[in-house]
Scaffold this motif. Structure first.
Motif, mmCIF file in Angstrom:
data_model
loop_
_atom_site.group_PDB
_atom_site.id
_atom_site.type_symbol
_atom_site.label_atom_id
_atom_site.label_comp_id
_atom_site.label_asym_id
_atom_site.label_seq_id
_atom_site.Cartn_x
_atom_site.Cartn_y
_atom_site.Cartn_z
ATOM 1 N N VAL A 1 18.803 22.548 58.585
ATOM 2 C CA VAL A 1 20.174 22.505 58.068
ATOM 3 C C VAL A 1 21.007 23.672 58.597
ATOM 4 C CG1 VAL A 1 19.521 21.180 56.022
ATOM 5 C CG2 VAL A 1 19.565 23.667 55.885
ATOM 6 N N LEU A 2 20.390 24.819 58.843
ATOM 7 C CA LEU A 2 21.134 25.934 59.434
ATOM 8 C C LEU A 2 21.621 25.582 60.832
ATOM 9 C CD1 LEU A 2 18.979 29.050 58.384
ATOM 10 C CD2 LEU A 2 21.201 28.373 57.470
ATOM 11 N N ALA A 3 20.786 24.882 61.614
ATOM 12 C CA ALA A 3 21.203 24.469 62.959
ATOM 13 C C ALA A 3 22.347 23.469 62.897
ATOM 14 C CB ALA A 3 20.006 23.872 63.708
ATOM 15 N N VAL A 4 22.245 22.492 61.990
ATOM 16 C CA VAL A 4 23.305 21.486 61.868
ATOM 17 C C VAL A 4 24.603 22.128 61.394
ATOM 18 C CG1 VAL A 4 24.004 19.361 60.709
ATOM 19 C CG2 VAL A 4 21.627 19.645 61.459
ATOM 20 N N GLU A 5 24.518 23.015 60.416
ATOM 21 C CA GLU A 5 25.715 23.690 59.909
ATOM 22 C C GLU A 5 26.379 24.547 60.984
ATOM 23 O OE1 GLU A 5 23.888 23.894 55.377
ATOM 24 O OE2 GLU A 5 24.013 25.712 56.592
ATOM 25 N N ARG A 6 25.558 25.161 61.846
ATOM 26 C CA ARG A 6 26.134 25.955 62.936
ATOM 27 C C ARG A 6 26.899 25.052 63.899
ATOM 28 N NH1 ARG A 6 22.159 29.941 66.016
ATOM 29 N NH2 ARG A 6 22.176 30.823 63.905
ATOM 30 N N MET A 7 26.367 23.875 64.195
ATOM 31 C CA MET A 7 27.062 22.932 65.083
ATOM 32 C C MET A 7 28.376 22.452 64.467
ATOM 33 S SD MET A 7 25.353 22.178 67.979
ATOM 34 C CE MET A 7 25.483 20.459 68.405
ATOM 35 N N LEU A 8 28.373 22.272 63.168
ATOM 36 C CA LEU A 8 29.574 21.809 62.467
ATOM 37 C C LEU A 8 30.580 22.933 62.225
ATOM 38 C CD1 LEU A 8 27.832 19.541 59.793
ATOM 39 C CD2 LEU A 8 29.325 18.741 61.644
ATOM 40 N N GLY A 9 30.156 24.202 62.397
ATOM 41 C CA GLY A 9 31.013 25.330 62.048
ATOM 42 C C GLY A 9 31.274 25.400 60.559
ATOM 43 N N MET A 10 30.276 25.024 59.777
ATOM 44 C CA MET A 10 30.443 24.873 58.322
ATOM 45 C C MET A 10 30.079 26.156 57.584
ATOM 46 S SD MET A 10 28.548 22.100 55.847
ATOM 47 C CE MET A 10 29.423 20.719 56.569
ATOM 48 N N GLU A 11 30.929 26.566 56.658
ATOM 49 C CA GLU A 11 30.661 27.681 55.762
ATOM 50 C C GLU A 11 30.048 27.147 54.476
ATOM 51 O OE1 GLU A 11 31.020 30.992 55.941
ATOM 52 O OE2 GLU A 11 31.685 30.976 58.026
ATOM 53 N N VAL A 12 28.892 27.685 54.131
ATOM 54 C CA VAL A 12 28.184 27.232 52.939
ATOM 55 C C VAL A 12 28.636 28.075 51.742
ATOM 56 C CG1 VAL A 12 25.878 27.030 51.898
ATOM 57 C CG2 VAL A 12 26.218 26.496 54.305
ATOM 58 N N PRO A 13 28.805 27.476 50.557
ATOM 59 C CA PRO A 13 29.195 28.270 49.373
ATOM 60 C C PRO A 13 28.248 29.440 49.127
ATOM 61 C CG PRO A 13 29.320 25.919 48.881
ATOM 62 C CD PRO A 13 28.717 26.037 50.246
#
Length: 382
Positions: free
Chosen positions: A93-105
């Motif tokens: 999930v960290l890899a996917v979030e990095r690709m999305l440029g997503m900030e996690v709460p």
């Protein structure tokens, strides 16, 4: 096969011949750490060559990723190292979030950090109990499982699973923490800390255990670096590297991460690193609980579209899993499934060094060395 012949000269002398013998250790039953085969060449009782043969549990997880969407691949990723399920799904999930440029709460960041450390303790407790069992001491495993059950209860309460938690999601965690869970988790951490001395006294004070492990199976820092060995095994040989401190992710950058090292590089040093790491992780878990208590109410995940597509590109994320460094190389073509997801699992590198480590040692020491490598075969074969 080579044959060495020793011929005696004199009255009544007879020809004596010794031949190298090939001995297969394994493949073992799946109820052990997995199905691994070691092909040993013996000169008498001493190992002259060793070849780890892997692949008996290979399930093609990396190819299965390519036909499952970014939610479904988590269920595959948390199974290759079944003792570190939360940490394994976290890297994906960290890899996917990095690709999305997503900030996690922020609440999800600290909850993930806490659960990763609890999972690390569970992993280490298993090996702290099973390794003495492999060298002839049965009692420690009962103590280790007693402490594991204390932490398993809080992990099971939050996720519903005992081994495969499936609690990570792209964008955060599956659900909010249950009411009162943080207090129960803090009590569990305190209970395990209070009773870790029992395991310490039982094993480290045992002169037979120390005699079986001290000076046996010494790994040099050069061998560690050549084979890419990581985690407690590498740190037991003086390789002072830990991603949580040196390349921080989640909340580790704001924590005082104590990296446990030894210099001897033998079986005993590897066991001591594992034991001390449990104490360090208990401290980190308390620090995470403190941070969670100070956070205001808020979301624990991001809202996602019904069909999640990752932009075209590639990235590499790595985490300090309980057994060492896990890497996740993700390639996307802009679809809802990965075009490629390559896993770099800690156990694969850690076990390859056996080909260089075992030769020169006695067969009697082979099990002590093998057990001290702390591997899960599913993590080797993927």
């Amino acid at each position: 096969m080579t044959t060495e012949r020793i011929v005696g000269i004199g009255a009544g002398a007879k020809e004596l011949a010794t031949e190298d013998m090939t001995l297969n250790i394994g493949p073992q039953h799946p109820s052990t750490h997995g199905v691994l085969r070691l092909k040993l060449t013996l000169d008498g009782e001493r190992i002259s060559a060793a070849e780890p043969i892997v692949g008996y549990m290979h399930r093609g997880a990396e190819k299965l990723f390519e036909v499952r969407d970014f939610r479904q691949i988590i269920v595959l990723a948390n199974r290759h190292d079944w003792l570190s399920a939360f940490s394994s799904e976290l890297g994906v999930v960290l890899a996917v979030e990095r690709m999305l440029g997503m900030e996690v709460p922020l609440r999800a960041v600290w909850a993930r950090t806490l659960l990763a450390e609890l999972n690390r303790i569970l992993n280490h407790l298993m090996f702290l109990g099973s390794y003495p069992l492999e060298v002839g001491a049965i009692t420690p495993i009962f103590y280790a499982f007693r402490e594991r059950e204390v932490l398993q209860r809080v992990m099971e309460e939050i996720s519903g699973g005992r081994m495969h938690y499936m609690f990570n999601r792209v964008g955060g965690l599956k659900d909010e923490l249950p009411v009162g869970w943080a207090a129960r988790a803090r009590a569990a951490v305190a209970e395990v800390r209070a009773r870790m001395g029992d395991i310490d006294d039982l094993i480290m004070g045992n002169e037979i255990f120390r005699a079986r492990t001290r000076g046996v199976g010494v790994l040099t820092p050069e061998q560690i670096l050549q084979y890419g060995v990581s985690g407690p095994i590498a740190r037991a040989s003086g390789v002072d590297f830990d991603l949580r401190r040196d390349e921080p992710y989640l909340g580790y950058g704001e924590l005082d991460v104590r990296v446990v090292t030894r210099s001897e590089g033998d079986c005993l040093a590897r066991f001591e690193c594992l034991l001390d790491q449990v104490h360090a992780s208990l401290d980190l878990a308390d620090a995470c609980l403190d941070r969670l208590a100070d956070l205001p109410p808020g979301p624990i995940n991001q809202r996602l579209p019904k069909v999640l597509k990752v932009p075209e590109g590639h990235t590499y994320a790595w985490t300090e899993n309980p057994l060492g460094i896990n890497g996740y190389y993700l390639v996307s073509r802009g679809e809802k499934t990965p075009w490629r997801m390559k896993l770099r699992s800690a156990s694969f590198n850690n076990i390859q060094v056996l080909a260089e480590l075992l030769p020169g040692n006695l067969v009697a020491d082979m099990i002590a060395i093998l057990g001290s490598m702390f591997f899960v075969v599913g993590d080797i074969d993927k």
